[in-house]
Structures are given as C-alpha cells and as structure tokens.
Design a protein around this motif. Structure first.
Motif, short mmCIF file in Angstrom:
data_model
loop_
_atom_site.label_atom_id
_atom_site.label_comp_id
_atom_site.label_asym_id
_atom_site.label_seq_id
_atom_site.Cartn_x
_atom_site.Cartn_y
_atom_site.Cartn_z
N PHE A 1 0.83 -1.21 0.00
CA PHE A 1 0.00 0.00 0.00
C PHE A 1 0.86 1.25 0.00
O PHE A 1 0.52 2.26 -0.62
N VAL A 2 2.00 1.21 0.72
CA VAL A 2 2.89 2.37 0.74
C VAL A 2 3.43 2.65 -0.66
O VAL A 2 3.42 3.79 -1.12
N MET A 3 3.88 1.61 -1.34
CA MET A 3 4.41 1.79 -2.69
C MET A 3 3.33 2.27 -3.66
O MET A 3 3.59 3.11 -4.52
N LEU A 4 2.12 1.75 -3.51
CA LEU A 4 1.01 2.22 -4.34
C LEU A 4 0.77 3.71 -4.11
O LEU A 4 0.59 4.47 -5.06
N GLY A 5 0.77 4.14 -2.85
CA GLY A 5 0.55 5.54 -2.55
C GLY A 5 1.63 6.45 -3.08
O GLY A 5 1.34 7.54 -3.60
N ILE A 6 2.89 6.01 -3.00
CA ILE A 6 4.00 6.85 -3.48
C ILE A 6 3.91 7.04 -4.98
O ILE A 6 4.02 8.16 -5.50
N PHE A 7 3.71 5.96 -5.73
CA PHE A 7 3.77 6.04 -7.19
C PHE A 7 2.44 6.42 -7.83
O PHE A 7 2.41 6.69 -9.03
N ALA A 8 1.35 6.44 -7.06
CA ALA A 8 0.11 7.04 -7.58
C ALA A 8 0.27 8.55 -7.69
O ALA A 8 -0.38 9.19 -8.52
N LEU A 9 1.15 9.13 -6.86
CA LEU A 9 1.58 10.52 -6.95
C LEU A 9 0.42 11.52 -6.88
O LEU A 9 0.25 12.36 -7.76
N THR A 10 -0.38 11.41 -5.85
CA THR A 10 -1.30 12.49 -5.48
C THR A 10 -0.99 12.84 -4.02
O THR A 10 -0.39 12.04 -3.29
N VAL A 11 -1.38 14.05 -3.62
CA VAL A 11 -1.10 14.47 -2.25
C VAL A 11 -1.76 13.53 -1.26
O VAL A 11 -1.17 13.13 -0.26
N GLN A 12 -3.00 13.14 -1.55
CA GLN A 12 -3.71 12.22 -0.65
C GLN A 12 -3.01 10.87 -0.55
O GLN A 12 -2.85 10.33 0.54
N SER A 13 -2.60 10.33 -1.69
CA SER A 13 -1.99 9.00 -1.67
C SER A 13 -0.63 9.03 -0.98
O SER A 13 -0.27 8.08 -0.26
N VAL A 14 0.13 10.11 -1.16
CA VAL A 14 1.44 10.21 -0.49
C VAL A 14 1.25 10.38 1.02
O VAL A 14 1.96 9.76 1.82
N GLN A 15 0.27 11.21 1.42
CA GLN A 15 -0.04 11.32 2.84
C GLN A 15 -0.45 9.96 3.41
O GLN A 15 -0.04 9.58 4.51
N GLY A 16 -1.28 9.23 2.67
CA GLY A 16 -1.70 7.91 3.11
C GLY A 16 -0.52 6.96 3.24
O GLY A 16 -0.43 6.18 4.19
N ALA A 17 0.42 7.03 2.27
CA ALA A 17 1.60 6.17 2.32
C ALA A 17 2.42 6.46 3.57
O ALA A 17 2.89 5.54 4.26
N LEU A 18 2.62 7.74 3.87
CA LEU A 18 3.37 8.11 5.07
C LEU A 18 2.67 7.62 6.33
O LEU A 18 3.31 7.12 7.27
N LEU A 19 1.35 7.74 6.35
CA LEU A 19 0.61 7.30 7.53
C LEU A 19 0.62 5.78 7.67
O LEU A 19 0.69 5.24 8.78
N VAL A 20 0.55 5.06 6.55
CA VAL A 20 0.65 3.59 6.60
C VAL A 20 2.01 3.18 7.16
O VAL A 20 2.12 2.21 7.92
N MET A 21 3.07 3.92 6.80
CA MET A 21 4.39 3.61 7.36
C MET A 21 4.38 3.71 8.88
O MET A 21 4.89 2.84 9.58
#
Length: 347
Positions: free
Chosen positions: A162-182
């Motif tokens: 999920f973190v990798m999906l959030g980073i490479f989807a490249l939206t502010v929401q997905s990157v925030q979500g990736a950081l929070l999943v970490m």
C-alpha cells in the motif's frame, strides 16, 4: 544461520548497487576546475543532468536497493525467514524501523533524484503492478500460514505494498496515506510481534493450532490482541483504516484499476487475522496446557498501553499528523511532476 545469510546477501547486494550509483552521482557533480567530488544532495538534485539511459540504470540501482528493504514482491523472501528466526526485539525493530528505510528511500532519494524515470509510463506501471501483486500475494499467503509470527510477517508485505502504491500514484492524498501507513504499520505490526513474543514466552510455540480458547485464561492478552488485529485489518476507528483509505482514495484518482484491485486485500486481511484470532482466542479450550497460562503482567501492559493509545488516537483524530505531512507531501508531488514535465519538454 540460513535466515541470517539470506538477509545479509539480499540487503548487501542491493546496497552495493546503490553505492555504485551514488559514486557515479558524486563524480558527475565534481568541481570542473579541481575535480573534487561533491557530496551535496541539494547540489546534485539541482545541477546534475544525466542522459536518459544513464538515469534509467542508476534509478534501477536505487530501486533494487530500496525494493529489497521494503520489501517489495518478488524481493521479499528474506523477510518471513528473518522475522521467524529473530527474537521479539529483532522482529519489532525490523517492522518498526528497518522496513521503513526502503519506503523512506523511495520518497527521499529514488523518486526525487530520477522523477523523469520514476514517472515514465512503463516504469511506473511495472512498479505499481508489483506493489499490487505484493498487496494481494502477501494477504493470500498469510491466510494459509500455520505459524502466527510468519502470518504477521507476510502481512507486512501486503501493508507495505500500500505504501508503494501511494507513493507512485503521486497524489497528495496517496502520499499522505503512504506516510501514515508507514507509521501505522510500525505501531500495529510492532504491537503484534510484542504480543506474539509475550505468549511465546508462556507456551514456547507460535503454532496457531497449539492454542484455542485462551481468552478464558488470559483476558487482558485477548483484549489487546483483538484491538491490535482490528487495527492491522484497517477497521474504522483504528489507525490502520485512515492510512489505507487515503492511499486508496488518492490512488483512485490516477490509477483506478490498481486501486480497485488493491481494495480487495482488505477482505483478505479480515479473513486471515479474524480467522487466526478465532482459533487462538475463541475456539474451545480443549488443551490442558492452555488452562493455566498467566495473563499479562504490569511490565508487559506498560509496553502495550502506549501502542494501543497510538492505535486509537491515529484512528479517531489523525488531523494533527496529517497537517504536518501535508506540506511535505505537496512539495514532493510538485517537485516530481515539475521535474518529470521539464524532462519531457527538453527531450
């Protein structure tokens, strides 16, 4: 010995490739007059311009190093062995700190240094595809594990997908979500490994079939294991829900197919963890050796209570953390998009 050697080989080989890439960068950034290498990250990211072919090879070196650390599918096979053989403290350090080095490396180094490569349609599709395969694969393999610790280890492959999906989807929401999943993965999975270690000290087995109905004898342990398992599943009101929800919502804007496929992993997560805690805690108490297990003591409760507080706080009121992340996530997305667009224009 097998797990140690495998862990060493996987991580060392990936890191050596990245070291070679770093040396090339440093030499490219050397002072023209004196030839003195320049180790400044800010200088390199602003001034060093490489050919598309060189950028691709260097990105692959960084990608392999961090993909092993994450670990992404199919570079994940060292993780279950390392978790199972490690003591409780080692598993907690792996889950809470080391696995985040890989995802942090993508956010801080690999993608900002090579945005034109990372955002190429073919490269990005491969990475997103591997992330989604890891999400589903990790959940399905967890479903059939007889060893509770190995089950949690394979679930890490799914969560970090999920973190990798959030980073490479490249939206502010997905990157925030990736950081929070970490953050959430470190809390929830670390808490699961703590609880597994605590019950292992009492029964000296991690096999799920060795338990059954122990909620009757260790009610405090059962309560905490249930709460932590629900957070790992991503039940609303727990920390796990917020991060994965943001990743899915953010990635749906740019990668709807990958987002929809990844959402099915939530069902599998519920299946493997709810089934596991049913067999451990709520089945009939039919083994005499489980009838007199001592419950958690004060020291163990002192370890777990801050983690439970973090699970509930980030699940109910994550706004302060998300506000702190928003500026960095926005800058990350803008930097990558602008650099990638500039590279396309220059070509």
């Amino acid at each position: 010995m097998y797990a140690s050697v495998k862990f060493f080989i996987y991580t060392m080989d990936g890191s050596l490739l990245m070291l070679v890439a770093i040396v090339i960068f440093v030499l490219e950034a050397a002072d023209i007059r004196t030839g003195t290498p320049n180790f400044s990250f800010d200088y390199i990211i602003r001034t060093v311009h490489l050919s598309p072919a060189t950028s691709l090879w260097l990105f692959l070196a960084f990608f392999l190093a961090f993909a092993v650390k994450v670990p992404m599918f199919p570079f994940h096979t060292w993780l279950p062995d390392a978790h199972v053989e490690a003591p409780t403290a080692g598993s907690v350090v792996l889950a809470g700190i080391m696995l985040k080095l890989g995802t942090f490396g993508f956010i801080r180094l690999a993608v900002p240094l090579f945005p034109e490569v990372a955002m190429r349609d073919d490269v990005r599709s491969v990475i997103l595809g591997l992330a989604v395969v890891g999400i589903i694969y990790g959940a399905l393999v967890s479903l059939v594990q007889p060893d509770f610790k190995k089950l949690v280890a394979y679930s890490s492959v799914s969560h970090l997908g999920f973190v990798m999906l959030g980073i490479f989807a490249l939206t502010v929401q997905s990157v925030q979500g990736a950081l929070l999943v970490m953050i959430n993965h470190g809390i929830s999975t670390g808490a699961l490994f703590f609880l597994i270690g605590m019950i292992y000290e009492r029964r000296h087995t991690r096999m799920i079939e060795s338990y059954g109905g122990i909620a009757r004898t260790v009610p405090l342990f059962a309560t905490l294991l249930t709460i932590v398992s629900l957070s790992s599943i991503g039940v609303p009101g727990t920390n796990g829900f917020v991060g994965e929800f943001l990743v899915l919502v953010g990635s749906f804007r740019t990668e709807p197919v990958f987002a929809v496929i990844s959402a099915t992993a939530v069902i599998f997560a519920a299946a493997y963890l709810l089934w596991a805690i049913q067999r451990i805690l709520f089945n009939p108490l039919d083994k005499p050796e489980n009838e007199h297990i001592p419950d958690l003591n004060r020291r163990e409760l002192a370890i777990m209570i801050p983690l439970i507080a973090g699970i509930i706080w980030l699940g109910v009121y994550p706004a302060p953390v998300l506000r702190r992340m928003e500026v960095a996530a926005t800058r990350f997305v803008e930097h990558v998009e602008s650099r990638a667009f500039r590279a396309v224009v220059e070509r």
